[in-house]
Scaffold this active site. Structure first.
Site, mmCIF file in Angstrom:
data_model
loop_
_atom_site.group_PDB
_atom_site.id
_atom_site.type_symbol
_atom_site.label_atom_id
_atom_site.label_comp_id
_atom_site.label_asym_id
_atom_site.label_seq_id
_atom_site.Cartn_x
_atom_site.Cartn_y
_atom_site.Cartn_z
ATOM 1 N N ASP A 38 1.001 -1.091 -0.002
ATOM 2 C CA ASP A 38 -0.155 -0.187 0.086
ATOM 3 C C ASP A 38 1.265 1.282 0.387
ATOM 4 O O ASP A 38 2.178 1.072 0.614
ATOM 5 C CB ASP A 38 -0.740 0.173 1.190
ATOM 6 C CG ASP A 38 -1.478 0.984 1.691
ATOM 7 O OD1 ASP A 38 -2.214 1.368 0.660
ATOM 8 O OD2 ASP A 38 -1.440 1.956 2.391
ATOM 9 N N ASP B 245 -1.346 -0.987 5.703
ATOM 10 C CA ASP B 245 -2.174 -0.122 7.706
ATOM 11 C C ASP B 245 -3.126 0.305 7.298
ATOM 12 O O ASP B 245 -3.643 0.403 8.592
ATOM 13 C CB ASP B 245 -0.998 1.315 7.279
ATOM 14 C CG ASP B 245 -1.177 2.581 6.948
ATOM 15 O OD1 ASP B 245 -1.386 2.095 5.796
ATOM 16 O OD2 ASP B 245 -1.072 3.551 7.376
ATOM 17 N N ASP C 46 -6.873 -2.247 3.308
ATOM 18 C CA ASP C 46 -5.891 -3.119 2.686
ATOM 19 C C ASP C 46 -6.437 -4.284 3.205
ATOM 20 O O ASP C 46 -5.332 -5.297 3.261
ATOM 21 C CB ASP C 46 -4.681 -2.679 3.223
ATOM 22 C CG ASP C 46 -4.340 -2.022 2.575
ATOM 23 O OD1 ASP C 46 -4.192 -0.749 1.429
ATOM 24 O OD2 ASP C 46 -3.483 -0.513 3.086
#
Length: 638
Positions: free
Chosen positions: A337, A535, A539
């Protein structure tokens, strides 16, 4: 909503959680009690007849073996196939039946302790989504005939109109009918910079309405929102068993069947083929049942795994289960990410420029003084930059926020406007510094213009900066032959700039949570093992679907709960350390397995040749178990 009811509901959840923790530990407690009873009986045998202490051994059998015996019987009935639990119980009973209570009870203790530790470890890897569920409001302010009423979200239907006040979370997916506001969509896209939403703009459940009142028409039922889809995706991904788990289950069934078949054969055939007496035949069969029990095989994996997990914890790497640590060394590709993972997740001022006849410090002081009365993340970044430059604030008046566009203030009877191009005048903004903003925008930066009265005199460029350790982490992974890719909900220009700066192999922009999940599945078609590092809540589906999900320690609760590995200090280079630890653990486990199998085979052959007695068989069996445990404990160092 009644705060007291909310508080009582939270208290209600605490007690079951405590009870659940106690229940998870009962197997470990039973194993330890069994061990104490065995120790007392063994010591007591030096001061009295062995038969006196049989009740202690019997108690150790029942207390230590009950959980595994129950599990083994239930699984045997359910799967219609014998398992290692049943083999261990039979081995212990067989040992006791020929008078070797100590040996039989030790077998029970070792297996029960290993099972308890494995249960405790695996309970930590359960992926819970309670944090995610709590982000969706339970009630909404529905508009009915010009009046307002609180309505449970699950009672809303498509076409209802609801009021969403500033500071409230959006309860359902909908389309804006009236109002303008900045919406924090980090729960959906993972991007920290709020998005301006106007009439006919779409809003999603779980996102935060920052600074404007909105009237929204419901477009989806509460059960069909994008937010709920994220939850469903996580649950579906969690339900899949890992390939290693499936292999272990198949191996267990085959192993037990082979051992029991051989033991059953030895109870009869040697008497007729080799002329052994019935007593000798039964004796040799019982020895075989003991030496063929898989204590050493079980100890080959668990102590090494727990040692590696402990070692990782010391380095700030939290593994939620041995299977994840095992798979880590097989990774061929890792998806990252962007916001909060590769970057710091906080926009920072990277560039600002003014007209030639205007002092940059003068503009910064006024802009920072106006922006400090705003809660917008971009405003906070500018204020923070001014503080670092020790720019003194000035007195401004009549500061007004224009939701989603910018802010206005007055300094010495002059009107100052700070915001996007449309807010200050698009033509003037586009022509400022000969269109300098286009180059900055192509670098993935957010541009804010400054207008004094009727003239654009400056611009600020802000960007979510790449972590200092990101390049080092990516470089070390690429040296190990791991393919790196970034999945982000940000624009293509921003994604490209970040990917180039971090030296990633590939990037994919404008990814919603379900798209990230699809990309992980596509990667899994090209690579045998794929990892995901993230995080945010957005995600979570990809973290759950990937072979190894890795969360940043400062991430959201749901990301931490969903991931298989957590980097407690947000230190990306630790991923390379985790890979090394995984490879080392797998190497030691292979050593242990090969050694334990060789010892078991030697003991079986020696027993068949009638050169092995039961005490020596137990010594060889337990000795090999101790050796593989000590070999596994080497992972505590380094």
């Amino acid at each position: 909503m009644d705060n007291s009811s909310t508080s009582s509901r939270e208290e209600w959840f605490k007690l079951p959680g405590f009870l659940l923790t106690y229940k998870q530990n009962t197997e470990l407690i039973a194993a330890l009690i069994s061990g104490v009873l065995i120790l007392l009986a063994w010591i007591g045998e030096n001061y009295g007849p062995p038969s006196v202490f049989v009740p202690l051994y019997l108690s150790a059998f029942i207390i230590g073996g009950f959980a595994k015996a129950k599990e083994g019987i239930e699984e045997t009935i359910k799967d219609k196939s014998l398992n290692v639990e049943m083999l261990m119980i039979l081995a212990a009973i067989g040992s006791a039946s020929i008078g070797y209570w100590t040996e039989g009870s030790i077998l029970i203790f070792i297996f029960a302790l290993s099972g308890a530790l494995e249960t405790y470890t695996m309970n930590k890897s359960h992926k819970e989504i309670s944090g995610l569920m709590s982000l969706q409001p339970e009630e909404a302010f529905r508009i009915v005939n010009g009046s307002y009423e609180w309505t449970p979200v699950n009672h809303l239907v498509v076409g209802d109109c609801i009021l969403i006040k500033p500071g409230e979370r959006v309860p359902v997916d909908g389309i804006i009918e009236k109002g303008t506001s900045s919406i924090d969509e980090s729960t959906i896209t993972g991007e920290s910079i709020p998005v301006t939403k106007e009439k006919q703009g779409n809003v999603f459940a779980g996102t935060m309405n920052i600074d404007g009142s909105l009237i929204v028409t419901v477009t989806k039922d509460a059960s069909d929102t994008l937010f709920q889809k994220i939850i469903t995706l996580v649950q579906n991904a969690q339900s899949k068993k890992s390939p290693s788990q499936l292999f272990i289950e198949r191996f267990e069934s085959t192993y037990v069947k082979v051992v029991l078949f051989i033991v059953g054969s030895m109870l009869i055939l040697p008497h007729f083929i080799f002329g052994w007496s019935w007593m000798e035949t039964i004796y040799r069969a019982m020895i075989l049942l003991v030496v063929a029990s898989p204590c050493a095989l079980v100890a080959s994996i668990m102590p090494a795994t727990l040692s590696a997990i402990t070692n990782g914890a010391r380095q700030g790497i939290l593994f939620k289960g041995g299977v994840h640590l095992e798979h880590l060394s097989h990774l061929e590709a890792i998806a990252f990410d962007k916001t909060g993972t590769l970057t710091k997740g906080q926009p920072k001022l990277t560039d600002y420029m003014t007209s030639e006849n205007v002092s940059p410090e003068f503009v910064l002081s006024i802009v920072a003084s106006i922006e400090q009365q705003s809660n917008h993340p971009l405003a906070k970044a500018i204020v923070q930059y001014a503080k670092q430059k020790e720019i003194e604030p000035v007195e401004v008046t009549n500061v007004k926020n224009s939701s989603g566009n910018g802010v206005t203030g007055i300094y010495q009877n002059e009107i100052w406007k700070i915001g996007k191009a449309d807010f200050v005048g698009k033509e003037a903004a586009d022509s400022f510094q000969n269109g300098r903003f286009e180059q900055l925008a192509s670098e993935g930066k957010t541009i804010i213009f400054v207008k004094q009265n009727d003239v654009v005199i400056g611009l600020f460029a802000l960007k979510d900066t790449v972590r200092e350790e990101t390049k080092q982490a990516i470089k070390s992974l690429k040296k190990q032959g791991i393919y790196t890719i970034m999945l982000t909900g940000d624009t293509t220009s921003t994604a490209k700039a970040i990917a180039e700066e971090a030296e990633l192999d590939q990037y994919i922009s404008e990814c919603m949570p379900d798209q990230k999940l699809k990309e992980i599945k596509l990667l899994q078609k090209h690579f045998s093992h794929v990892g995901m590092v993230g995080d945010g809540i957005n995600d979570a589906p990809a973290l759950a679907e990937s072979d190894i999900g890795i969360a940043m320690g400062e991430g959201t609760d749901v990301a931490l709960e969903t991931a298989d590995v957590v980097l407690m200090k947000n230190d990306l280079p630790r991923i390379a350390n985790a890979l090394y630890l995984s490879k080392r653990m797998n190497r030691i486990i292979k050593q242990n397995i090969i050694f334990s199998i060789i010892v078991i085979m030697l003991l079986i052959v020696s027993n068949f040749l009638q050169i092995l007695d039961l005490p020596l068989g137990v010594i060889g069996h337990e000795g090999s178990t101790i050796l593989v445990i000590l070999n596994g404990l080497r992972l505590l160092k380094g």
